[in-house]
Enzyme design. Structure first.
Site, mmCIF file in Angstrom:
data_model
loop_
_atom_site.group_PDB
_atom_site.id
_atom_site.type_symbol
_atom_site.label_atom_id
_atom_site.label_comp_id
_atom_site.label_asym_id
_atom_site.label_seq_id
_atom_site.Cartn_x
_atom_site.Cartn_y
_atom_site.Cartn_z
ATOM 1 N N CYS A 1 0.804 -1.232 0.000
ATOM 2 C CA CYS A 1 0.000 0.000 0.000
ATOM 3 C C CYS A 1 0.830 1.271 0.000
ATOM 4 O O CYS A 1 0.547 2.200 -0.775
ATOM 5 C CB CYS A 1 -0.966 -0.016 1.184
ATOM 6 S SG CYS A 1 -0.185 0.112 2.812
ATOM 7 N N HIS B 1 -2.570 1.128 6.938
ATOM 8 C CA HIS B 1 -2.863 1.013 5.509
ATOM 9 C C HIS B 1 -3.144 2.387 4.925
ATOM 10 O O HIS B 1 -3.918 3.164 5.490
ATOM 11 C CB HIS B 1 -4.082 0.101 5.301
ATOM 12 C CG HIS B 1 -4.430 -0.120 3.868
ATOM 13 N ND1 HIS B 1 -3.614 -0.820 2.994
ATOM 14 C CD2 HIS B 1 -5.505 0.280 3.132
ATOM 15 C CE1 HIS B 1 -4.186 -0.851 1.795
ATOM 16 N NE2 HIS B 1 -5.329 -0.190 1.853
ATOM 17 N N ASN C 1 -6.320 1.663 -4.299
ATOM 18 C CA ASN C 1 -6.111 0.797 -3.151
ATOM 19 C C ASN C 1 -5.280 -0.442 -3.491
ATOM 20 O O ASN C 1 -5.604 -1.172 -4.420
ATOM 21 C CB ASN C 1 -7.501 0.356 -2.637
ATOM 22 C CG ASN C 1 -7.439 -0.513 -1.418
ATOM 23 O OD1 ASN C 1 -6.475 -0.488 -0.654
ATOM 24 N ND2 ASN C 1 -8.489 -1.296 -1.214
#
Length: 201
Positions: free
Chosen positions: A108, A159, A171
């Site tokens: 991420c 995240h 994402n």
């Protein structure tokens, strides 16, 4: 002859000790590396591509309305949205890999960093917690295209993602790879903490 035998035995023990130490060190390093790997942290996340496609269409429709009579900030947001969508297409489908930073696998914070580099020509820190400290924290209602989203799944994983608009964000999902997700999704809505606006970009 006896001296040669003692020397050979000593050499064998020394080599065996070094070899065992190397294996132990290698094994410890692997365990240490694996200890930081969050694994599949979003297995509960259900990705609905139909919903995402609908939201992208809505975003494009809204852009057409804004182009007719929008403010300068709104027009600027449209430019950013489209550049972010281009960057997403560049990474779309890339599998999630903890510590990865390439088309063969990415995590991420690396994805967030890459998107910022491509869209804003701005270099973010590599680690998610450092990225979250590079700007001003904002609420969900204040989000604008290009803001960083910070999540804390299960209160154990940091995240980050990049906000596009109309609840959509780029994402690096551990279960889905690189996808567009929505803050209206039950999973991401549950674990969203705050947005971060990077003023310098």
């Amino acid at each position: 002859m006896r001296k040669f035998f003692i020397f050979s035995a000593t050499l064998f023990i020394f080599c065996f000790f070094i070899g065992t130490s190397a294996k132990t060190t290698s094994s410890s390093t692997k365990k240490s590396t694996a200890a930081g790997d969050p694994g599949v942290y979003d297995s509960e996340y259900v990705h609905d591509e139909k919903v995402i496609t609908k939201k992208v269409t809505q975003l494009k429709d809204d852009q057409q309305v804004i182009l007719m009579s929008g403010t300068f900030d709104q027009l600027n947001d449209i430019i950013v949205e489209n550049e972010l969508l281009k960057s997403f297409e560049n990474w779309r489908g890339t599998r999630y890999s903890w510590g990865g930073d390439s088309k063969s696998g990415i995590d991420c914070s690396a994805l967030t960093r890459r998107v910022y580099r491509e869209v804003f020509e701005f270099e973010l820190p590599r680690v998610s917690v450092d990225q979250a400290q590079r700007g001003v924290h904002i609420s969900k209602s204040e989000l604008r295209p290009g803001d960083i989203l910070f999540f804390r799944p299960e209160n154990r994983v940091n995240h980050t993602a990049v906000y596009v608009g109309n609840s959509l964000f780029i994402n690096a999902s551990s279960s889905q790879g690189v996808v567009l997700s929505s803050l209206e999704n039950k999973y991401w809505g549950k674990y969203f903490k705050y947005g971060v606006r990077i003023a310098e970009k």
